[in-house]
Design a protein around this motif. Structure first.
Motif, PDB file in Angstrom:
ATOM      1  N   SER A 454       0.825  -1.207   0.000  1.00  0.00           N
ATOM      2  CA  SER A 454       0.000   0.000   0.000  1.00  0.00           C
ATOM      3  C   SER A 454       0.860   1.258   0.000  1.00  0.00           C
ATOM      4  O   SER A 454       1.970   1.293   0.524  1.00  0.00           O
ATOM      5  N   PHE A 455       0.301   2.306  -0.557  1.00  0.00           N
ATOM      6  CA  PHE A 455       0.932   3.620  -0.597  1.00  0.00           C
ATOM      7  C   PHE A 455       0.635   4.420   0.667  1.00  0.00           C
ATOM      8  O   PHE A 455       1.365   5.337   1.017  1.00  0.00           O
ATOM      9  N   PHE A 456      -0.438   4.070   1.410  1.00  0.00           N
ATOM     10  CA  PHE A 456      -1.042   4.953   2.396  1.00  0.00           C
ATOM     11  C   PHE A 456      -0.639   4.615   3.824  1.00  0.00           C
ATOM     12  O   PHE A 456      -0.808   3.484   4.285  1.00  0.00           O
ATOM     13  N   GLY A 457      -0.149   5.636   4.549  1.00  0.00           N
ATOM     14  CA  GLY A 457       0.246   5.440   5.934  1.00  0.00           C
ATOM     15  C   GLY A 457      -0.098   6.644   6.783  1.00  0.00           C
ATOM     16  O   GLY A 457      -0.525   7.690   6.294  1.00  0.00           O
ATOM     17  N   GLU A 678      13.859   4.645  -3.799  1.00  0.00           N
ATOM     18  CA  GLU A 678      12.466   4.756  -3.404  1.00  0.00           C
ATOM     19  C   GLU A 678      12.252   6.121  -2.742  1.00  0.00           C
ATOM     20  O   GLU A 678      13.092   6.592  -1.987  1.00  0.00           O
ATOM     21  N   LEU A 679      11.115   6.754  -3.012  1.00  0.00           N
ATOM     22  CA  LEU A 679      10.800   8.053  -2.436  1.00  0.00           C
ATOM     23  C   LEU A 679       9.639   7.882  -1.446  1.00  0.00           C
ATOM     24  O   LEU A 679       8.587   7.354  -1.811  1.00  0.00           O
ATOM     25  N   TRP A 680       9.873   8.306  -0.236  1.00  0.00           N
ATOM     26  CA  TRP A 680       8.878   8.183   0.820  1.00  0.00           C
ATOM     27  C   TRP A 680       8.591   9.563   1.388  1.00  0.00           C
ATOM     28  O   TRP A 680       9.506  10.262   1.823  1.00  0.00           O
ATOM     29  N   GLN A 681       7.327   9.956   1.362  1.00  0.00           N
ATOM     30  CA  GLN A 681       6.902  11.169   2.059  1.00  0.00           C
ATOM     31  C   GLN A 681       6.420  10.689   3.426  1.00  0.00           C
ATOM     32  O   GLN A 681       5.351  10.097   3.543  1.00  0.00           O
ATOM     33  N   THR A 682       7.238  10.915   4.483  1.00  0.00           N
ATOM     34  CA  THR A 682       6.981  10.245   5.752  1.00  0.00           C
ATOM     35  C   THR A 682       6.297  11.107   6.807  1.00  0.00           C
ATOM     36  O   THR A 682       6.100  10.643   7.932  1.00  0.00           O
ATOM     37  N   GLU A 683       5.942  12.324   6.463  1.00  0.00           N
ATOM     38  CA  GLU A 683       5.153  13.126   7.394  1.00  0.00           C
ATOM     39  C   GLU A 683       4.589  14.327   6.658  1.00  0.00           C
ATOM     40  O   GLU A 683       5.318  15.053   5.999  1.00  0.00           O
ATOM     41  N   GLY A 684       3.283  14.548   6.783  1.00  0.00           N
ATOM     42  CA  GLY A 684       2.706  15.724   6.147  1.00  0.00           C
ATOM     43  C   GLY A 684       1.276  15.489   5.726  1.00  0.00           C
ATOM     44  O   GLY A 684       0.599  14.597   6.198  1.00  0.00           O
ATOM     45  N   GLY A 685       0.807  16.332   4.810  1.00  0.00           N
ATOM     46  CA  GLY A 685      -0.509  16.140   4.220  1.00  0.00           C
ATOM     47  C   GLY A 685      -1.502  17.233   4.491  1.00  0.00           C
ATOM     48  O   GLY A 685      -2.239  17.640   3.609  1.00  0.00           O
ATOM     49  N   TYR A 727       5.963   8.293  -6.034  1.00  0.00           N
ATOM     50  CA  TYR A 727       6.398   8.037  -4.659  1.00  0.00           C
ATOM     51  C   TYR A 727       5.929   6.666  -4.211  1.00  0.00           C
ATOM     52  O   TYR A 727       4.869   6.183  -4.593  1.00  0.00           O
ATOM     53  N   LYS A 728       6.746   6.061  -3.334  1.00  0.00           N
ATOM     54  CA  LYS A 728       6.456   4.714  -2.845  1.00  0.00           C
ATOM     55  C   LYS A 728       5.432   4.720  -1.715  1.00  0.00           C
ATOM     56  O   LYS A 728       4.566   3.851  -1.650  1.00  0.00           O
ATOM     57  N   ARG A 729       5.549   5.684  -0.796  1.00  0.00           N
ATOM     58  CA  ARG A 729       4.663   5.748   0.364  1.00  0.00           C
ATOM     59  C   ARG A 729       4.335   7.198   0.697  1.00  0.00           C
ATOM     60  O   ARG A 729       5.096   8.121   0.403  1.00  0.00           O
ATOM     61  N   ASN A 730       3.225   7.373   1.412  1.00  0.00           N
ATOM     62  CA  ASN A 730       2.855   8.673   1.961  1.00  0.00           C
ATOM     63  C   ASN A 730       2.287   8.462   3.350  1.00  0.00           C
ATOM     64  O   ASN A 730       1.393   7.644   3.554  1.00  0.00           O
ATOM     65  N   PHE A 731       2.811   9.208   4.327  1.00  0.00           N
ATOM     66  CA  PHE A 731       2.354   9.098   5.706  1.00  0.00           C
ATOM     67  C   PHE A 731       1.719  10.410   6.143  1.00  0.00           C
ATOM     68  O   PHE A 731       2.396  11.441   6.185  1.00  0.00           O
ATOM     69  N   PHE A 732       0.449  10.350   6.484  1.00  0.00           N
ATOM     70  CA  PHE A 732      -0.239  11.522   6.996  1.00  0.00           C
ATOM     71  C   PHE A 732       0.118  11.741   8.466  1.00  0.00           C
ATOM     72  O   PHE A 732       0.280  10.792   9.230  1.00  0.00           O
ATOM     73  N   TYR A 733       0.230  13.025   8.854  1.00  0.00           N
ATOM     74  CA  TYR A 733       0.496  13.360  10.253  1.00  0.00           C
ATOM     75  C   TYR A 733      -0.589  14.307  10.750  1.00  0.00           C
ATOM     76  O   TYR A 733      -0.763  15.387  10.182  1.00  0.00           O
ATOM     77  N   LEU A 734      -1.342  13.989  11.744  1.00  0.00           N
ATOM     78  CA  LEU A 734      -1.305  12.887  12.678  1.00  0.00           C
ATOM     79  C   LEU A 734      -2.738  12.434  12.872  1.00  0.00           C
ATOM     80  O   LEU A 734      -3.622  13.269  12.988  1.00  0.00           O
TER      81      LEU A 734
END
Length: 856
Positions: A454-457, A678-685, A727-734
């Motif tokens: 999955s892309f979504f985190g 791999e490109l990971w957006q690990t915090e934001g949104g 992008y490989k992943r995206n993590f929403f905060y929080l």
């Protein structure tokens, strides 16, 4: 004239100071319409790379705003703008100003200070910067001992950033609110006859972050008890576990400042205990007019009362807060706030009390699937008719009925459409909500265990309650920040005291969630800090011994190996989350050393993990440019960064959107394996701060003009843009989901859930995005050139899923669909941002709320 007597060198003399006028703006050129002169003093005393300019691009009011830009810190972290102002000691003052800048890039400081030494700072404040113009209001009393002829407002920028300031005003306020007195009990639902409406809170651990992380895993709820109420038919009841603190806060209510009010409440504990009551105003860090301990003998109801004179409130509204920190059973009832200096426990409510409570425990957060039965019980102590109005995320009324109020009424609500909906209870024929309740209808997604890539985190607590909601929202990945299970600061608080918090990680992975762990922080005994300084979890110093850092990495990767195979090195090292001792100046080199040592430790143990490097807050800043230039890509398997800027105004769209920059820049790099990293957006949104409640009956003072619909469309635009860009992943905060909600005055990092803990429209919008584009292959993106709107305002994200093309369209300024490439939408099934089918044609308006077009 105000006479102030001073003693100087043993001689008595009188200084006649002119009285400060009430209500008059004391600041010249607060809108920066005129050239800067003696009334505004730019001060780059630290000699950083910085500039001050009056600019005409997107001012808040008038033709100009002031631009403060600090592009590089070469000295101390300070860039000041000073406005001399004449105020007398004892003046009650209101400061107002409008501010915008880049989100997630540090705060702007304010203080009241002498304009010549000694430079003692009074009234220190910190203001979070948002992309959109945001008004900030400060009320304060000018301290004694200040020379009114040598006084100034100091605005200080301490981080690399560009900010804009406009419409600054300073006015003296009357000593007392001159509005008429308000009768009755001013606190909302003080006797809990309407259930839990207008009361929410937060449970935390006592004893540091390690304990807090453990307590955060417990599901804590509070309930309405009726057999033993102190007054009326209902009371609030809860049981507090060991090593935990529960903060319970009311909704906001109006009170006149400068006039005495009396706070009263009935309380009962199972055995003797102590607690705290507070009365204050403001957001995030309230200004408390009263904050005091009270004790309970235990076993019986006790009445407590306190009289206080409220400090001024910029919004005219106030809150009550109770803090319980003893493991006991507690009950609370008959809470009152009345004007005057006597407790009136049976004061009539100032407004009607009515509220909804769900009828089952099967739908945490009031989240349902389509066609499920949605029922709530209406509780009220009032008589007369009530309007029950249901609205969608666009505040469009979709259902309205009028019913007679009585003690308990069961009501059903529609579940045929996807979306988040608000139910308002109003006086018959009224327009203002007495109370409001949210519920969501989301598409049924695959279980997390069935989605392998999955892309979504997101970032979330690992409690069952939170994991249930994460699964319904489509968050398949969880980054442990928070909870901080993998961080060295918590794992080894004291030398040799290792605590491996694996239980909840094991539970989450058993449910199918993937975990991104952090190799991050140093304990106090391992931080390379200056004398008198020490590492904290939020400001950790670099490791002082690389052998002990490698040992921590090996132990962390080994102990979490059954559940975590993806690791990120550090968190936002470009800001204060990586501290260096004096004399160490190249943070990029220090961070790259941390990455190299982590890689070496993992290679030594032969672990097969994915290692991410970068983790920067600002992927277009100087630090990130430095580590990219020094080849961070070849040191890791992937590059990570954070990004909060998708909500930029259409009036200030960048020449080259970050999506384009990232694709062009990272596509040319090579990872440790010789491939494109791999490109990971690990915090934001979504915005970090200033989230606006959708629940208007709480009367929470707004901080930002952004609303819940902005949160929803920003989240969708962010995930679509990054996935379309490869992008490989995206993590929403929080996603900070708790059944108790949060304190009413707290609005940081709450883009997905409202004050009572219920998810709001961004939650549903995320689930819908997952249903359309998770497990889809990205097929690029287009920024179509459209006449009449600014460059890069319109976007098309393209995907292929199960052999069908899916395009996602939006425009930051409304434009007709016919202006978009025809192949993006012609002969397609069309859906709105909430996943509902729509009929699309040439005249359909495309705006900031994305539309989905799916090949039939």
């Amino acid at each position: 004239m105000i006479i102030r007597t001073l003693l100087l060198m043993g001689m008595s003399w009188v200084l006649f100071a002119e009285a400060t006028p009430i209500g008059v703006d004391l600041l010249a050129n607060g809108g920066f319409e005129d050239e800067l002169s003696g009334n505004w003093r730019p001060n780059n005393w630290a000699k950083n790379e910085a500039a001050f300019d009056r600019v005409t691009d997107f001012p808040h009011g008038g033709s100009y705003a002031l631009k403060m830009a600090m592009t590089r810190i070469t000295g101390l972290a300070a860039l000041e703008l000073i406005a001399p102002v004449k105020l007398n000691p004892g003046d009650l003052v209101e400061l107002r100003f409008w501010l915008r800048g880049s989100a997630n890039s540090g705060a702007m400081d304010f203080s009241l200070r002498p304009t010549s030494g000694p430079y003692r700072a009074f009234i220190p404040r910190e203001f979070i910067i948002l992309d959109d113009w945001t008004e900030y209001i400060v009320t304060f009393i000018v301290p004694e001992g200040i020379d009114p002829n040598k006084l100034g407002l100091f605005f200080n920028l301490k981080n690399v950033n560009t900010i804009y300031l406009d419409d600054v005003s300073v006015r003296r306020l009357p000593e007392k609110d001159i509005s008429p007195a308000r009768p009755g009990n001013l606190v909302k639902n003080g006797s809990f006859e309407a259930g839990r409406v207008h009361w929410s809170g937060d449970i935390r651990g006592i004893g540091g972050y390690r304990v807090d992380t453990l307590v955060g895993d417990n599901v804590f709820d509070f309930s309405i008890a009726s057999p033993d109420a102190a007054a009326g038919a209902r009371a609030l009841a809860f049981t507090l576990p060991e090593k935990a603190s529960f903060t319970l806060a009311s909704a906001y209510f109006p009170v006149r400042y400068g006039h005495p009010v009396t706070i009263g409440f009935s309380v009962k504990s199972s055995t003797s205990a102590r607690a705290v009551v507070g009365f204050g105003a403001g957001k995030t860090r309230p200004d408390w007019s009263l904050r005091t301990n009270f004790s309970m003998a235990g076993g019986a109801w006790e009445r407590k009362s306190f009289t206080v004179v409220p400090k001024p409130s910029s919004s005219g509204s106030y809150i009550l807060e109770f803090v319980f920190d003893t493991p006991r059973e507690f009950m609370l009832d008959n809470v009152s706030v009345v004007e005057g200096d006597a407790d009136i426990p049976d004061a009539a409510p100032a407004q009607r009390e009515a509220g909804l409570m769900r009828t089952d425990t099967k739908h945490p957060g009031n989240v349902y699937y389509a066609s499920e039965k949605i029922e709530f019980d209406l509780m009220t102590a009032a008589s007369g008719d009530l309007d029950i109005v249901t609205l969608d995320a666009w505040d469009t009324v979709i259902d309205k009925r009028t019913i007679p109020a009585k003690d308990m009424t069961r009501l059903s609500f529609p579940s045929t459409r996807y979306g988040c909906f608000k139910i308002e209870i109003r006086e018959r024929g009224g327009t203002k909500a007495i109370s409001d309740t949210l519920y969501s209808v989301v598409p049924r997604l695959k279980p997390s265990s069935e989605v392998k890539d999955s892309f979504f985190g997101t970032h979330a607590l690992f409690s069952d309650y939170s994991l249930d909601l994460c699964e319904k929202a489509g968050f398949r990945w969880l980054r442990t920040y928070p909870p901080h299970y993998t961080e060295w600061f918590l794992i080894e608080e004291t030398p040799g005291d290792w605590l491996w918090l694996t239980n909840r990680v094991a539970i989450a992975t058993a449910r199918g969630f993937q975990i991104l762990g952090l190799l991050n922080t140093t304990p106090v005994h391992e931080g390379d800090s200056d004398p008198g300084q020490k590492s904290t979890i939020w400001q950790p110093y670099a490791p002082k011994d690389w052998n002990t850092w490698r040992n921590y990495v090996r132990l962390a990767v080994s102990n979490f190996a059954p559940w975590i195979q993806h690791w990120e090195v550090w968190n936002e090292p470009d800001y204060a989350y990586l501290m260096l001792k004096k004399g160490v100046t190249d943070k990029a080199d220090v961070y790259l050393r941390i990455v190299d040592e982590s890689r070496a430790a993992i290679d030594e143990m032969g672990a097969n993990v994915t290692l991410l490097g970068g983790a920067a807050a600002n992927p277009v800043g100087s630090f990130f440019n430095d580590i990219v230039g020094k080849d961070i890509a070849s040191r890791a398997d992937g590059i990570s960064h954070h990004w909060y800027y998708e909500n930029a105004s259409p009036d200030q769209m960048p020449e080259m959107p970050f999506t384009v920059q990232a694709s062009e820049r990272f596509g040319k790099m090579k990872s440790r394996a010789g491939k494109v990293p791999e490109l990971w957006q690990t915090e934001g949104g979504i915005y970090l701060n200033g989230a606006k409640s959708w629940m208007t009956s709480w009367d929470i003072p707004p901080v930002s003009s952004y609303g819940v619909l902005d949160a929803a469309n920003t989240l969708v635009r962010t995930v679509v843009a990054f996935k379309a860009a490869g992008y490989k992943r995206n993590f929403f905060y929080l996603f900070n989901a708790k059944p108790t909600g949060r304190c009413a005055y707290y609005d940081m990092c709450v883009g997905l859930n409202d004050v009572d803990g219920s998810p709001h429209p961004a939650f549903t919008a995320h689930a819908v995005a997952v249903s359309f584009i998770d497990e889809a292959s990205p097929d690029g993106f287009v920024y179509p050139e459209i006449a009449g709107i600014s460059k890069n305002s319109a976007f098309v994200g393209r995907f292929i899923k199960a052999g069908k093309r899916i395009d996602v369209l939006w425009s930051k300024k409304p434009v007709a669909l016919k202006n978009f490439p025809a192949e993006s939408w012609k002969s397609r099934a069309a859906f709105d941002m909430m996943g509902n089918p729509i009929s699309a044609n040439d005249a359909t308006v495309v705006d900031s709320n994305p539309l989905y077009f799916v090949m039939r």
